[in-house]
Motif scaffolding. Sequence first.
Motif, short mmCIF file in Angstrom:
data_model
loop_
_atom_site.label_atom_id
_atom_site.label_comp_id
_atom_site.label_asym_id
_atom_site.label_seq_id
_atom_site.Cartn_x
_atom_site.Cartn_y
_atom_site.Cartn_z
N GLU A 1 41.55 42.23 40.85
CA GLU A 1 40.63 41.39 41.56
C GLU A 1 40.72 40.02 40.65
O GLU A 1 40.89 38.92 41.22
CB GLU A 1 39.29 41.85 41.18
CG GLU A 1 38.20 40.79 41.87
CD GLU A 1 36.74 41.11 41.58
OE1 GLU A 1 35.87 40.29 41.85
OE2 GLU A 1 36.47 42.28 41.16
N MET A 2 40.71 40.13 39.30
CA MET A 2 41.00 38.78 38.61
C MET A 2 42.25 38.11 38.94
O MET A 2 42.25 36.95 38.98
CB MET A 2 40.75 39.19 37.03
CG MET A 2 40.83 37.98 36.10
SD MET A 2 40.53 38.56 34.42
CE MET A 2 40.31 37.26 33.52
N CYS A 3 43.40 38.79 38.95
CA CYS A 3 44.57 38.10 39.22
C CYS A 3 44.62 37.38 40.54
O CYS A 3 45.02 36.58 40.74
CB CYS A 3 45.79 39.29 38.90
SG CYS A 3 45.79 39.75 37.40
N VAL A 4 44.23 38.24 41.76
CA VAL A 4 44.07 37.85 43.02
C VAL A 4 43.41 36.58 43.12
O VAL A 4 43.80 35.41 43.50
CB VAL A 4 43.41 38.90 43.88
CG1 VAL A 4 43.29 38.35 45.29
CG2 VAL A 4 44.47 39.94 44.07
N ASN A 5 42.33 36.38 42.41
CA ASN A 5 41.49 35.36 42.41
C ASN A 5 42.14 34.09 41.88
O ASN A 5 41.99 32.87 42.31
CB ASN A 5 40.15 35.34 41.85
CG ASN A 5 39.04 36.33 42.73
OD1 ASN A 5 39.27 36.29 43.90
ND2 ASN A 5 38.29 37.10 42.19
N ALA A 6 42.81 34.36 40.74
CA ALA A 6 43.26 33.26 39.89
C ALA A 6 44.63 33.01 40.64
O ALA A 6 44.68 31.51 40.80
CB ALA A 6 43.80 33.88 38.56
N GLU B 1 45.17 32.86 43.96
CA GLU B 1 44.57 32.43 45.10
C GLU B 1 44.01 30.93 44.91
O GLU B 1 44.22 30.05 45.57
CB GLU B 1 43.54 33.17 45.78
CG GLU B 1 43.17 32.49 47.31
CD GLU B 1 41.95 31.78 47.31
OE1 GLU B 1 41.90 31.10 48.51
OE2 GLU B 1 41.28 31.50 46.33
N ASP B 2 43.42 30.55 43.59
CA ASP B 2 42.58 29.43 43.35
C ASP B 2 43.85 28.55 42.98
O ASP B 2 43.79 27.32 43.56
CB ASP B 2 41.88 29.84 42.06
CG ASP B 2 41.11 28.54 41.42
OD1 ASP B 2 40.55 27.91 42.64
OD2 ASP B 2 41.57 28.08 40.58
N SER B 3 45.01 28.95 42.33
CA SER B 3 46.18 28.11 41.94
C SER B 3 46.72 27.55 43.05
O SER B 3 47.28 26.72 43.42
CB SER B 3 47.08 28.94 41.28
OG SER B 3 46.65 29.06 39.81
N LEU B 4 46.79 28.45 44.26
CA LEU B 4 47.66 28.27 45.35
C LEU B 4 46.80 27.05 46.29
O LEU B 4 47.40 26.28 46.57
CB LEU B 4 47.73 29.43 46.41
CG LEU B 4 48.91 30.23 45.95
CD1 LEU B 4 48.98 31.80 46.40
CD2 LEU B 4 50.33 29.72 46.45
N ILE B 5 45.44 27.30 46.16
CA ILE B 5 44.61 26.34 46.92
C ILE B 5 44.93 24.97 46.18
O ILE B 5 44.86 23.89 46.87
CB ILE B 5 43.33 26.70 46.90
CG1 ILE B 5 43.14 28.00 47.90
CG2 ILE B 5 42.31 25.39 47.48
CD1 ILE B 5 43.44 27.78 49.47
N LYS B 6 44.94 24.97 44.84
CA LYS B 6 45.08 23.77 44.16
C LYS B 6 46.54 22.98 44.13
O LYS B 6 46.48 21.78 44.16
CB LYS B 6 44.80 23.98 42.68
CG LYS B 6 43.22 24.23 42.32
CD LYS B 6 43.06 24.46 40.95
CE LYS B 6 41.54 24.86 40.69
NZ LYS B 6 41.29 25.23 39.47
N LEU B 7 47.57 23.88 44.64
CA LEU B 7 48.85 23.68 45.01
C LEU B 7 48.91 22.88 46.34
O LEU B 7 49.99 22.52 46.89
CB LEU B 7 49.74 24.52 44.71
CG LEU B 7 50.08 24.93 43.11
CD1 LEU B 7 50.71 26.12 42.92
CD2 LEU B 7 50.79 23.78 42.33
#
Length: 194
Positions: A156-161, A163-169
């Motif tokens: 869960e922690m990795c998926v969230n991290a 996904e967040d990075s991708l949105i910021k990119l």
Amino acid sequence: MSETTEVINELLTGFGLNDSYRTSSLELLEAGESRYLRDLKVNFNSILTSEHLSAKEIALIAISVSVNNHNKPLIAYFTQMAQQNEATAEEIAEATACASLLSSNNIFYRFRHFTQKEKYSQIPARIRMQIMVKPVTGKEFFELMSLAVSAVNGCEMCVNAHEDSLIKLGTTEERIFDTVRIASLITATGKIIF
């Protein structure tokens, strides 16, 4: 020949496998004349196209997930697909490396997340991740592969991290969604063809 056997043979031919190839899962589905095999065939075919990912990207994500899942027939199939869509040996190697790196990260960060102890967050991970700094496939795409493997591994922690990075990119949610959809269907296929 039964309709079930015909569907199995179509699946196997698609993977470049002999008609006589059988896994224990295929044998059980064939003996029960399972309608699921038609769903599996349709689902697998839906992996091969996306409005948001190129064929090369699909193949590289699929390699990463297949390596993560230790699935030789799918690794071979998607490596051939990647090569046919002009993926370089370096890109294919990076998809493979991503599966390995993310497996260690998923275990480590899932442990930190499960325990919720501040002390474990203060101790350095000591996991070398240089490949993530300047990936051959580019930062955005490496994040997509990382998300796919992390979703399969249930971190869960990795998926969230990721996904967040991708949105910021600037990655679209549709591109992210297709990546995870593809990872899920490759994993499902790998339960039957292995």
